[in-house]
Scaffold this active site. Structure first.
Site, PDB file in Angstrom:
ATOM      1  N   ARG A   1      42.144  61.528  17.663  1.00 41.11           N
ATOM      2  CA  ARG A   1      42.046  62.986  17.536  1.00 41.11           C
ATOM      3  C   ARG A   1      41.506  63.702  18.780  1.00 41.11           C
ATOM      4  O   ARG A   1      41.404  64.918  18.777  1.00 41.11           O
ATOM      5  CB  ARG A   1      41.183  63.378  16.327  1.00 41.11           C
ATOM      6  CG  ARG A   1      41.688  62.847  15.008  1.00 41.11           C
ATOM      7  CD  ARG A   1      40.750  63.188  13.878  1.00 41.11           C
ATOM      8  NE  ARG A   1      40.953  64.540  13.396  1.00 41.11           N
ATOM      9  CZ  ARG A   1      40.079  65.175  12.618  1.00 41.11           C
ATOM     10  NH1 ARG A   1      38.936  64.601  12.291  1.00 41.11           N
ATOM     11  NH2 ARG A   1      40.341  66.390  12.203  1.00 41.11           N
ATOM     12  N   ASP A   2      41.165  62.979  19.838  1.00 38.99           N
ATOM     13  CA  ASP A   2      40.678  63.668  21.041  1.00 38.99           C
ATOM     14  C   ASP A   2      41.068  62.910  22.307  1.00 38.99           C
ATOM     15  O   ASP A   2      40.253  62.697  23.199  1.00 38.99           O
ATOM     16  CB  ASP A   2      39.159  63.843  20.972  1.00 38.99           C
ATOM     17  CG  ASP A   2      38.653  64.943  21.907  1.00 38.99           C
ATOM     18  OD1 ASP A   2      39.480  65.766  22.355  1.00 38.99           O
ATOM     19  OD2 ASP A   2      37.445  64.994  22.194  1.00 38.99           O
ATOM     20  N   ILE A   3      42.323  62.487  22.362  1.00 37.76           N
ATOM     21  CA  ILE A   3      42.828  61.840  23.565  1.00 37.76           C
ATOM     22  C   ILE A   3      42.960  62.883  24.673  1.00 37.76           C
ATOM     23  O   ILE A   3      43.604  63.920  24.496  1.00 37.76           O
ATOM     24  CB  ILE A   3      44.191  61.162  23.311  1.00 37.76           C
ATOM     25  CG1 ILE A   3      44.030  60.000  22.333  1.00 37.76           C
ATOM     26  CG2 ILE A   3      44.819  60.685  24.616  1.00 37.76           C
ATOM     27  CD1 ILE A   3      43.209  58.837  22.853  1.00 37.76           C
TER      28      ILE A   3
END
Length: 321
Positions: free
Chosen positions: A124-126
Site C-alpha cells: 500500500r505504499d510502494i
C-alpha cells in the site's frame, strides 16, 4: 530502528471526549483488536505481525522487538541497509539514475513485491523512499510496512492454505481506508474523483445515494501495488511523477487536482529519460514507455500483473528471472 509510544495522550483525550458526548451502549462481546488497543499501538503491532511473516532477499528483515514498559515505547529493530533510500532526482527534478540502475531496482522490487503478494500482504505504499539499497548498492529491499495490510482474498488467490491466526491480521477492515502517498495512489483508491468521459460529471456523489449505487467502488486489491510500482518506475527514469509535478502538490486543493488527474487524465511520456537522456522514440526508451503504459492502466482488471512483467522476456527491458 523505529519507535512508537504505546499510548497517545491526545488520542486518549479525544476518545474520552467522545465517550462523554455519546449515549452509552452495551459493549460488544468480542471487540476487534483495533478497539482494544490505541490506534497508534494497533498500527505498530499490526506492522510487527506482518514483518514476522516475511523472510525474503528483497524485503527488509525484522531483527528484534523491544517492549520498553518504563518509557512506554515499542522499538522495532530492523536489518540495517547502509545504502539508504533510493535517490531518484536532483534539485531540479532531473533523473539521476541510469536506465541500467532503474532496471535493477525494478527487478528487485518486482521479486520482493511478488513474495509479499504470495503471503497475502498488500504493501500500500510502494515508492522510491521505501526502497532501500544495501551497502554495496547491488541490491534493493522493500521497507516500511506501516500501512501494509494482510488480505485473506489475496492469500487465497495466491494459493495459500495456511491463513494466520493472529487476530491483528484477521481484521482487514483497514483496506477500506485510504493509505499511502498521494502521488502513488491508484485510481481505484481515489475512485470518487472519477468523471464520466461522456458528460464530464462525477460518477460518485456522496449526497446522491442512487448515483453511488450506479457506479460501485472498485475493489482494493494487490493491483494498487502494481500501479504504485509503475509510478515509481516513472519517477526513476523521468525524475518526476507522471500526472502532476511532485513540487506542485502543496495543498489539499492541489492534492484533489492530482487525484482527478490520476482518475481521468492520460499520462504523457517524456521525450528523454534516464541520466543518459535516452530518447523514448525508439529502442530501449520506447520499450520502457510500453511497459509504463501497461503499469499505468486505470482499469485494475487490465493492468499488467507482476508475472506479466516477468514473462515478457523477448524485450530487453522486461525482467528475466
Amino acid at each position: 530502528m523505529k519507535s512508537v509510544r504505546r499510548n497517545n495522550p491526545r488520542a486518549a483525550q479525544l476518545r474520552a471526549l467522545r465517550r462523554a458526548t455519546l449515549p452509552a451502549a452495551a459493549p460488544a462481546p468480542h471487540p476487534p483488536p483495533h478497539d482494544r488497543l490505541g490506534s497508534t499501538e494497533a498500527r505498530i503491532r499490526k506492522e510487527i505481525a506482518i514483518m514476522k511473516k516475511l523472510h525474503h532477499a528483497h524485503v527488509v528483515r525484522l531483527i528484534e522487538i523491544i517492549d520498553d514498559r518504563l518509557r512506554e515505547k515499542i522499538y522495532i529493530v530492523m536489518e540495517y541497509l547502509g545504502g539508504g533510500e533510493i535517490k531518484w532526482h536532483d534539485g531540479d527534478y532531473h533523473p539521476v539514475l541510469t536506465l541500467s540502475q532503474s532496471r535493477r531496482i525494478l527487478r528487485d522490487t518486482v521479486l520482493g513485491l511478488e513474495y509479499l503478494h504470495q503471503q497475502g500482504i498488500i504493501h500500500r505504499d510502494i515508492k522510491p523512499a521505501n526502497l532501500l539499497w544495501t551497502d554495496d548498492r547491488r541490491q534493493v529491499k522493500i521497507g516500511d510496512f506501516g500501512v501494509s495490510q494482510f488480505c485473506y482474498a489475496q492469500r487465497l488467490a495466491a494459493g495459500g492454505a495456511d491463513l494466520p491466526d493472529d487476530p491483528l491480521l484477521q481484521d482487514d477492515a483497514d483496506l477500506s481506508f485510504r493509505a499511502g502517498s498521494p502521488a502513488f495512489l491508484a485510481p481505484e483508491v481515489v475512485w470518487e474523483h472519477t468523471r464520466d468521459p461522456a458528460t464530464g460529471r462525477a460518477l460518485f456523489d456522496a449526497t446522491d445515494a442512487e448515483k453511488k449505487l450506479q457506479a460501485p467502488r472498485p475493489p482494493i486489491t494487490a493491483a494498487i501495488d502494481v500501479w504504485a510500482l509503475g509510478v515509481t518506475l516513472f519517477c526513476l527514469v523521468a525524475g518526476d511523477t507522471p500526472f502532476l509535478p511532485m513540487r506542485a502538490v502543496q495543498s489539499q486543493s492541489e492534492e484533489f487536482a492530482l487525484y482527478a488527474a490520476v482518475c481521468n487524465n492520460a499520462w504523457e511520456p517524456p521525450a528523454r529519460i534516464g541520466y543518459e537522456s535516452a530518447s523514448t522514440a525508439d529502442g530501449e526508451g520506447a520499450e520502457i514507455v510500453a511497459l509504463l503504459d501497461r503499469f499505468l492502466t486505470k482499469d485494475y482488471r487490465k493492468r499488467i500483473t507482476l508475472n506479466g512483467v516477468k514473462v515478457r522476456g523477448s524485450m530487453r527491458w522486461w525482467i528475466l528471472c
